[in-house]
Design a protein around this motif. Structure first.
Motif, mmCIF file in Angstrom:
data_model
loop_
_atom_site.group_PDB
_atom_site.id
_atom_site.type_symbol
_atom_site.label_atom_id
_atom_site.label_comp_id
_atom_site.label_asym_id
_atom_site.label_seq_id
_atom_site.Cartn_x
_atom_site.Cartn_y
_atom_site.Cartn_z
ATOM 1 N N VAL A 46 -28.056 56.448 1.660
ATOM 2 C CA VAL A 46 -28.796 57.576 1.090
ATOM 3 C C VAL A 46 -30.218 57.607 1.634
ATOM 4 O O VAL A 46 -30.693 58.629 2.115
ATOM 5 C CB VAL A 46 -28.824 57.479 -0.440
ATOM 6 C CG1 VAL A 46 -29.700 58.575 -1.042
ATOM 7 C CG2 VAL A 46 -27.404 57.550 -1.007
ATOM 8 N N SER A 47 -30.884 56.456 1.566
ATOM 9 C CA SER A 47 -32.269 56.374 2.016
ATOM 10 C C SER A 47 -32.634 54.921 2.233
ATOM 11 O O SER A 47 -32.023 54.025 1.663
ATOM 12 C CB SER A 47 -33.200 56.998 0.963
ATOM 13 O OG SER A 47 -34.548 56.976 1.393
ATOM 14 N N TYR A 59 -33.695 59.226 5.533
ATOM 15 C CA TYR A 59 -32.861 59.872 4.528
ATOM 16 C C TYR A 59 -31.588 60.405 5.175
ATOM 17 O O TYR A 59 -31.608 60.881 6.320
ATOM 18 C CB TYR A 59 -33.600 61.037 3.876
ATOM 19 C CG TYR A 59 -34.834 60.635 3.111
ATOM 20 C CD1 TYR A 59 -36.076 60.599 3.726
ATOM 21 C CD2 TYR A 59 -34.754 60.277 1.763
ATOM 22 C CE1 TYR A 59 -37.219 60.205 3.028
ATOM 23 C CE2 TYR A 59 -35.873 59.886 1.058
ATOM 24 C CZ TYR A 59 -37.102 59.852 1.697
ATOM 25 O OH TYR A 59 -38.224 59.468 0.992
ATOM 26 N N SER A 62 -27.842 64.848 3.763
ATOM 27 C CA SER A 62 -27.400 65.476 2.515
ATOM 28 C C SER A 62 -28.434 65.407 1.397
ATOM 29 O O SER A 62 -28.325 66.146 0.416
ATOM 30 C CB SER A 62 -26.097 64.816 2.033
ATOM 31 O OG SER A 62 -26.290 63.425 1.837
ATOM 32 N N VAL A 63 -29.444 64.537 1.536
ATOM 33 C CA VAL A 63 -30.436 64.396 0.467
ATOM 34 C C VAL A 63 -31.860 64.713 0.921
ATOM 35 O O VAL A 63 -32.783 64.689 0.107
ATOM 36 C CB VAL A 63 -30.399 62.974 -0.146
ATOM 37 C CG1 VAL A 63 -28.989 62.618 -0.601
ATOM 38 C CG2 VAL A 63 -30.949 61.933 0.817
ATOM 39 N N ARG A 66 -34.750 66.501 -1.118
ATOM 40 C CA ARG A 66 -34.454 66.400 -2.550
ATOM 41 C C ARG A 66 -34.745 65.008 -3.105
ATOM 42 O O ARG A 66 -35.122 64.874 -4.272
ATOM 43 C CB ARG A 66 -32.977 66.741 -2.807
ATOM 44 C CG ARG A 66 -32.581 68.134 -2.376
ATOM 45 C CD ARG A 66 -31.155 68.477 -2.847
ATOM 46 N NE ARG A 66 -30.148 67.598 -2.286
ATOM 47 C CZ ARG A 66 -29.320 66.850 -3.032
ATOM 48 N NH1 ARG A 66 -29.395 66.881 -4.350
ATOM 49 N NH2 ARG A 66 -28.403 66.097 -2.436
ATOM 50 N N PHE A 67 -34.534 63.977 -2.299
ATOM 51 C CA PHE A 67 -34.740 62.590 -2.739
ATOM 52 C C PHE A 67 -35.980 62.021 -2.058
ATOM 53 O O PHE A 67 -36.297 62.352 -0.909
ATOM 54 C CB PHE A 67 -33.542 61.729 -2.359
ATOM 55 C CG PHE A 67 -32.271 62.012 -3.131
ATOM 56 C CD1 PHE A 67 -32.146 63.126 -3.952
ATOM 57 C CD2 PHE A 67 -31.197 61.148 -3.029
ATOM 58 C CE1 PHE A 67 -30.975 63.370 -4.650
ATOM 59 C CE2 PHE A 67 -30.022 61.378 -3.718
ATOM 60 C CZ PHE A 67 -29.904 62.491 -4.524
ATOM 61 N N MET A 82 -34.810 61.379 -7.474
ATOM 62 C CA MET A 82 -33.757 62.328 -7.108
ATOM 63 C C MET A 82 -33.982 63.630 -7.857
ATOM 64 O O MET A 82 -33.913 63.671 -9.088
ATOM 65 C CB MET A 82 -32.387 61.744 -7.443
ATOM 66 C CG MET A 82 -32.144 60.367 -6.844
ATOM 67 S SD MET A 82 -30.448 59.777 -7.044
ATOM 68 C CE MET A 82 -30.346 59.671 -8.820
ATOM 69 N N LEU A 85 -30.583 67.758 -8.303
ATOM 70 C CA LEU A 85 -29.297 67.063 -8.185
ATOM 71 C C LEU A 85 -28.128 68.040 -8.207
ATOM 72 O O LEU A 85 -28.165 69.082 -8.870
ATOM 73 C CB LEU A 85 -29.172 66.041 -9.309
ATOM 74 C CG LEU A 85 -29.978 64.749 -9.078
ATOM 75 C CD1 LEU A 85 -30.168 63.983 -10.373
ATOM 76 C CD2 LEU A 85 -29.281 63.883 -8.037
ATOM 77 N N ASP A 89 -23.629 64.708 -5.776
ATOM 78 C CA ASP A 89 -24.433 63.484 -5.802
ATOM 79 C C ASP A 89 -23.859 62.454 -6.770
ATOM 80 O O ASP A 89 -24.357 61.320 -6.828
ATOM 81 C CB ASP A 89 -25.870 63.795 -6.215
ATOM 82 C CG ASP A 89 -26.608 64.653 -5.204
ATOM 83 O OD1 ASP A 89 -27.326 65.583 -5.635
ATOM 84 O OD2 ASP A 89 -26.466 64.403 -3.989
#
Length: 122
Positions: A46-47, A59, A62-63, A66-67, A82, A85, A89
């Motif tokens: 994710v990160s 990152y 997909s995120v 947003r994250f 996050m 959402l 997720d």
């Protein structure tokens, strides 16, 4: 050795802040990654954040936007903020640490937490 917290149930568009803490070693001397695994799917990155002050963060596409990953060195923790959402997720989220390697690939990390469940649903 690593403990995740902050998961829960949230509506689409909502926010959660996950935290990763450690007992017995300093997170600020390690590269830290956040990963997730949904039912029936492989664990995915994710990160991640470098151990170097001012070092890079990465990152998953997909995120992005947003994250946000960051460190709270005073509390020996790493967070994953996050926002916005989405149902996709939904997964168990894990943090992982490695002193040498920075990557979104789970295989690069040595130390893992037990995970925290994030469910995004109306």
């Amino acid at each position: 050795q690593l403990v995740e917290s902050g998961g829960g149930l949230v509506r689409p568009g909502g926010s959660l802040r996950l935290s990763c803490t450690a007992a017995g070693f300093r997170l600020d001397s390690n590269n830290i990654g956040w990963f997730r695994q949904a039912p029936g799917k492989e664990r995915e990155g994710v990160s991640c954040i470098s151990s170097l002050t001012g070092g890079p963060t990465y990152y998953a596409d997909s995120v992005k936007g947003r994250f946000t990953i960051g460190r709270d060195n005073a509390n020996n923790s790493v967070y994953l903020q996050m926002d916005s959402l989405k149902p996709e997720d939904t997964a168990v989220y894990y943090c992982a640490a490695d002193p040498l390697r920075l990557s979104l690939s789970p295989s690069r990390y040595t130390f893992w937490g037990q995970g925290t469940q994030v469910t995004v649903s109306s």
